[in-house]
Design a protein around this motif. Structure first.
Motif, PDB file in Angstrom:
ATOM      1  N   VAL A  10       0.862  -1.182   0.000  1.00  0.00           N
ATOM      2  CA  VAL A  10       0.000   0.000   0.000  1.00  0.00           C
ATOM      3  C   VAL A  10       0.898   1.232   0.000  1.00  0.00           C
ATOM      4  O   VAL A  10       1.691   1.434   0.920  1.00  0.00           O
ATOM      5  N   VAL A  11       0.773   2.045  -1.045  1.00  0.00           N
ATOM      6  CA  VAL A  11       1.568   3.266  -1.206  1.00  0.00           C
ATOM      7  C   VAL A  11       0.696   4.457  -0.837  1.00  0.00           C
ATOM      8  O   VAL A  11      -0.420   4.600  -1.333  1.00  0.00           O
ATOM      9  N   TYR A  12       1.223   5.307   0.038  1.00  0.00           N
ATOM     10  CA  TYR A  12       0.523   6.534   0.431  1.00  0.00           C
ATOM     11  C   TYR A  12       1.268   7.702  -0.204  1.00  0.00           C
ATOM     12  O   TYR A  12       2.434   7.953   0.104  1.00  0.00           O
ATOM     13  N   GLN A  13       0.603   8.397  -1.119  1.00  0.00           N
ATOM     14  CA  GLN A  13       1.243   9.528  -1.800  1.00  0.00           C
ATOM     15  C   GLN A  13       1.034  10.805  -0.996  1.00  0.00           C
ATOM     16  O   GLN A  13      -0.103  11.219  -0.750  1.00  0.00           O
ATOM     17  N   ALA A  53      -0.348   3.068  10.650  1.00  0.00           N
ATOM     18  CA  ALA A  53      -1.527   2.409  11.212  1.00  0.00           C
ATOM     19  C   ALA A  53      -2.701   2.394  10.242  1.00  0.00           C
ATOM     20  O   ALA A  53      -3.615   1.565  10.387  1.00  0.00           O
ATOM     21  N   LEU A  54      -2.686   3.289   9.258  1.00  0.00           N
ATOM     22  CA  LEU A  54      -3.723   3.288   8.226  1.00  0.00           C
ATOM     23  C   LEU A  54      -3.629   2.042   7.355  1.00  0.00           C
ATOM     24  O   LEU A  54      -4.599   1.671   6.689  1.00  0.00           O
ATOM     25  N   GLY A  55      -2.466   1.400   7.359  1.00  0.00           N
ATOM     26  CA  GLY A  55      -2.259   0.217   6.537  1.00  0.00           C
ATOM     27  C   GLY A  55      -1.334   0.486   5.371  1.00  0.00           C
ATOM     28  O   GLY A  55      -1.547  -0.013   4.267  1.00  0.00           O
ATOM     29  N   VAL A  56      -0.289   1.286   5.615  1.00  0.00           N
ATOM     30  CA  VAL A  56       0.611   1.751   4.558  1.00  0.00           C
ATOM     31  C   VAL A  56       1.966   1.082   4.698  1.00  0.00           C
ATOM     32  O   VAL A  56       2.484   0.921   5.803  1.00  0.00           O
ATOM     33  N   THR A  57       2.548   0.696   3.561  1.00  0.00           N
ATOM     34  CA  THR A  57       3.888   0.091   3.546  1.00  0.00           C
ATOM     35  C   THR A  57       4.938   1.003   2.928  1.00  0.00           C
ATOM     36  O   THR A  57       6.113   0.898   3.255  1.00  0.00           O
ATOM     37  N   MET A 378       0.200  -4.145 -12.026  1.00  0.00           N
ATOM     38  CA  MET A 378      -0.645  -3.005 -12.391  1.00  0.00           C
ATOM     39  C   MET A 378      -1.161  -2.312 -11.124  1.00  0.00           C
ATOM     40  O   MET A 378      -2.138  -2.723 -10.516  1.00  0.00           O
ATOM     41  N   LEU A 379      -0.469  -1.255 -10.708  1.00  0.00           N
ATOM     42  CA  LEU A 379      -0.825  -0.542  -9.485  1.00  0.00           C
ATOM     43  C   LEU A 379      -2.201   0.106  -9.616  1.00  0.00           C
ATOM     44  O   LEU A 379      -2.499   0.742 -10.630  1.00  0.00           O
ATOM     45  N   PRO A 416      -0.130  -3.616  -6.014  1.00  0.00           N
ATOM     46  CA  PRO A 416      -0.158  -2.569  -4.994  1.00  0.00           C
ATOM     47  C   PRO A 416      -1.380  -1.667  -5.115  1.00  0.00           C
ATOM     48  O   PRO A 416      -1.980  -1.528  -6.186  1.00  0.00           O
ATOM     49  N   THR A 417      -1.722  -1.049  -3.994  1.00  0.00           N
ATOM     50  CA  THR A 417      -2.790  -0.053  -3.907  1.00  0.00           C
ATOM     51  C   THR A 417      -2.164   1.294  -3.582  1.00  0.00           C
ATOM     52  O   THR A 417      -1.285   1.376  -2.727  1.00  0.00           O
ATOM     53  N   LEU A 418      -2.626   2.347  -4.264  1.00  0.00           N
ATOM     54  CA  LEU A 418      -2.149   3.707  -4.002  1.00  0.00           C
ATOM     55  C   LEU A 418      -3.279   4.545  -3.425  1.00  0.00           C
ATOM     56  O   LEU A 418      -4.390   4.547  -3.958  1.00  0.00           O
ATOM     57  N   ILE A 419      -2.980   5.260  -2.328  1.00  0.00           N
ATOM     58  CA  ILE A 419      -3.905   6.222  -1.724  1.00  0.00           C
ATOM     59  C   ILE A 419      -3.247   7.595  -1.769  1.00  0.00           C
ATOM     60  O   ILE A 419      -2.051   7.724  -1.477  1.00  0.00           O
ATOM     61  N   TYR A 420      -4.006   8.623  -2.123  1.00  0.00           N
ATOM     62  CA  TYR A 420      -3.486  10.000  -2.154  1.00  0.00           C
ATOM     63  C   TYR A 420      -3.891  10.698  -0.859  1.00  0.00           C
ATOM     64  O   TYR A 420      -5.044  10.606  -0.432  1.00  0.00           O
ATOM     65  N   PHE A 421      -2.963  11.408  -0.251  1.00  0.00           N
ATOM     66  CA  PHE A 421      -3.247  12.026   1.047  1.00  0.00           C
ATOM     67  C   PHE A 421      -4.523  12.854   0.979  1.00  0.00           C
ATOM     68  O   PHE A 421      -4.763  13.579   0.022  1.00  0.00           O
ATOM     69  N   GLY A 422      -5.363  12.723   1.997  1.00  0.00           N
ATOM     70  CA  GLY A 422      -6.651  13.413   2.020  1.00  0.00           C
ATOM     71  C   GLY A 422      -7.781  12.599   1.419  1.00  0.00           C
ATOM     72  O   GLY A 422      -8.953  12.869   1.694  1.00  0.00           O
TER      73      GLY A 422
END
Length: 595
Positions: A10-13, A53-57, A378-379, A416-422
């Motif tokens: 899990v990628v947090y941008q 803790a959000l689940g980010v690697t 494929m992210l 992988p999963t990508l989440i953008y801040f906010g």
């Protein structure tokens, strides 16, 4: 807990300039003094603990390399940038001015900006996450100035023969005899919103004119061209032919070691070496990988050269590329040795259409079938800095409509999963920051990000100002992402059961999507309702081949939802086929685990 090699990523941008900014003035074209600016130091141990803790690697810190900015940093030996060739007041992070240092805006003390970034790197690693930054090989800022080059490294263009359009070892393409001209503005645009500035005069000296980043060869590019950047020459002649060795086709099946060996005795264009040195500089510093901007605009042979060099230095480096042409996916993965590509034009675009109410979940089936051989690479994302915010009126108008799509996106494959801040608090991207228009959180200006700032809560990073619906949304994301990290089934096998249910199940429709994921120790049925108005109830059918694959004998089994741990239902197996009653409220999803 699955083996780390068999765990979801899990990628947090984080858009670094905006993340820690607590100023709420949000004045269009505002200065850092008016609107504030986030710093490396704002991303504290507490912030990182909460992100983990959000689940980010992995954290992708966007906008780290020093790019063109309007603020005066001449006291630090940095030349002023010209507003006529800078987008916004804070500048585009994709117009890099100096690759061997970081954006001075992000430092409390610009003289120690690199040390402050290294401290953030160490904090992030201590928090148990890896770090990605951007590299933008296709283009650099209109005026690149490497003030921090290591010994022996020359600037881009410093040794170019500017009397010719093209030479293999030139870093840029030129229009000999022509001077660059600033684009004609459109729609009343004025740099800095019309504010007086000594360099904002409609002029920019560049003789001869260089080709522009998006490939425009005009001495005066169009306003919609990437006029703030210049195109890098990788040994592609103006007629499109290649001025370097090509990889044999069988190298698609070879590892990075063979790719590295292939290039050892080859003469390659100078730009290749410059970007290899840049990437290895950051790897040596401790950066764990890169997001490569507009990778398909750079020849695949260069990626083989670069990525094999990176992997030789760090075999675990995380290499993510922005590629939008599906016909190139396998070439950039197998020949270019990328780890991951954006799944933008297939899964993302399809989910966006469904969320907007004019797409069918039937289309997801064909996408996953077509990508089956490369699904791991494929992210998946629903937001990033280039895309509209889910909650913006031009996308879905509600962050809640992202929930079913997020479940499908995060659980349908091993990628992988990508989440953008906010994103996790429903940020709508409504601010008028300056350059560009709302729906995307601005990457060009100094601005506050209101929903996210309520979570930041004056750098307490405890969500203390979040509204109830924002807290609930973040809780949903945390439940989903942490589940994906700990689920062996999500790194196992996949079978869609949507088509079977469309054919055989009453009341099942194309606003619903369902599939199975399983491994030896975990079996999941995942069902999502994309409809914002209607509850759907039906007897979900498990086809005979899935029942056989799961090794289920006739009988009754319990299924329990793993998202909220409150719902359960009975699975009945009769004559080798399965049925279970599912009731899905609007925008709800169930991740049922076989007990």
């Amino acid at each position: 807990m699955p083996n780390p090699e068999q765990q979801k990523v899990v990628v947090y941008q984080i858009f670094t300039r905006l993340f820690g900014n607590t100023n709420t003035a949000n004045i269009p074209w505002g200065t850092p003094e008016q609107n504030g600016v986030g710093k490396f130091n704002d991303i504290t141990d507490k912030a990182l603990e909460e992100i983990r803790a959000l689940g980010v690697t992995h954290i992708w810190y966007t906008g780290v390399p020093h790019h063109a900015v309007i603020r005066d940093y001449t006291a630090y030996g940095i030349s002023n940038d010209d507003p006529d060739v800078v987008k916004g007041r804070a500048g585009s992070p994709y117009a890099v001015k100096d690759y061997y240092t970081v954006n001075p805006d992000l430092a409390e003390d610009p003289a120690r900006r690199l040390e402050e970034f290294k401290a953030l790197l160490e904090r992030t690693h201590r928090a148990g996450m890896k770090v990605l930054i951007d590299i933008v090989p296709n283009h650099v800022a209109r005026r690149y100035e490497g003030k921090n080059n290591p010994e022996g490294v020359s600037d881009f263009g410093a040794n170019d023969d500017t009397s010719v359009t093209y030479a293999r070892d030139n870093n840029f393409y030129y229009n000999p005899g022509e001077s660059f001209r600033v684009p004609e503005p459109l729609d009343g645009y004025r740099p800095l919103g019309g504010e007086a500035h000594p360099l904002a005069d409609g002029q920019f000296e560049e003789v001869p004119a260089k080709w522009t980043g998006n490939g425009s060869r005009l001495a005066q590019p169009h306003f919609h061209d990437w006029y703030e950047t210049v195109k890098i020459n990788y040994g592609i002649r103006p007629d499109g032919s290649k001025d370097f060795d090509e990889l044999p086709q069988d190298f698609a099946g070879k590892g990075y070691q063979e790719h590295q060996a292939f290039w050892q005795d080859k003469s390659v264009p100078d730009s290749w070496k410059k970007f290899r040195d840049i990437a290895l500089y950051w790897i040596d510093m401790g950066v764990d990988g890169f997001r490569f901007d507009m990778a398909e605009m750079v020849p695949v042979e260069f990626w083989s050269y670069l990525n094999s060099a990176i992997k030789t230095k760090n075999p675990d480096a995380f290499l993510l590329a922005e590629v939008y042409n599906p016909s190139l996916y396998r070439q950039y993965l197998h020949m270019g040795k990328m780890d991951y590509l954006y799944d933008k034009v297939e899964l993302y675009d399809t989910l966006k259409n469904i969320m907007q109410g004019h797409g069918s979940t039937d289309h997801i089936v064909h996408i996953q079938n077509g990508l089956a051989d490369i699904e791991h690479h494929m992210l998946h994302f629903l937001e990033n800095h280039d895309e509209q915010r889910i909650a913006s009126p031009d996308f879905a108008g509600s962050a809640q409509k992202g929930k079913p799509a997020m479940v499908v996106s995060a659980t349908i494959s091993t990628s992988p999963t990508l989440i953008y801040f906010g994103q996790e608090v429903g940020e709508p991207g409504a601010e008028r920051a300056g350059f560009g228009s709302p729906t995307r959180t601005s990457i060009f200006d100094y601005i506050g990000v209101p929903h996210h700032q309520r979570w930041v809560n004056n750098h307490q990073y405890d969500g203390g100002q979040l509204r109830p619906e924002e807290k609930e949304l973040r809780d949903f994301y945390q439940r989903l992402l942490t589940f994906t990290l700990n689920s062996p089934a999500l790194m196992g096998r996949y079978q869609e059961i949507h088509s079977h249910n469309r054919a055989h199940t009453e009341y099942y429709n194309d606003r619903v999507f369902s599939f199975a994921r399983w491994s030896d120790g975990e079996k999941l049925l995942i069902v999502s309702n994309f409809d914002a108005e209607n509850t759907f109830g039906f007897d979900l059918a498990l086809p005979r081949e899935l029942v056989a694959a799961w090794g289920l004998a006739d009988g009754d089994y319990m299924l329990k939802d793993q998202l909220y741990q409150t719902a359960s239902t009975q699975l009945q197996i009769r004559n080798g086929e399965g049925r279970t009653r599912v009731t899905l409220p609007p925008l709800a999803s169930m991740i049922y685990q076989l007990q």
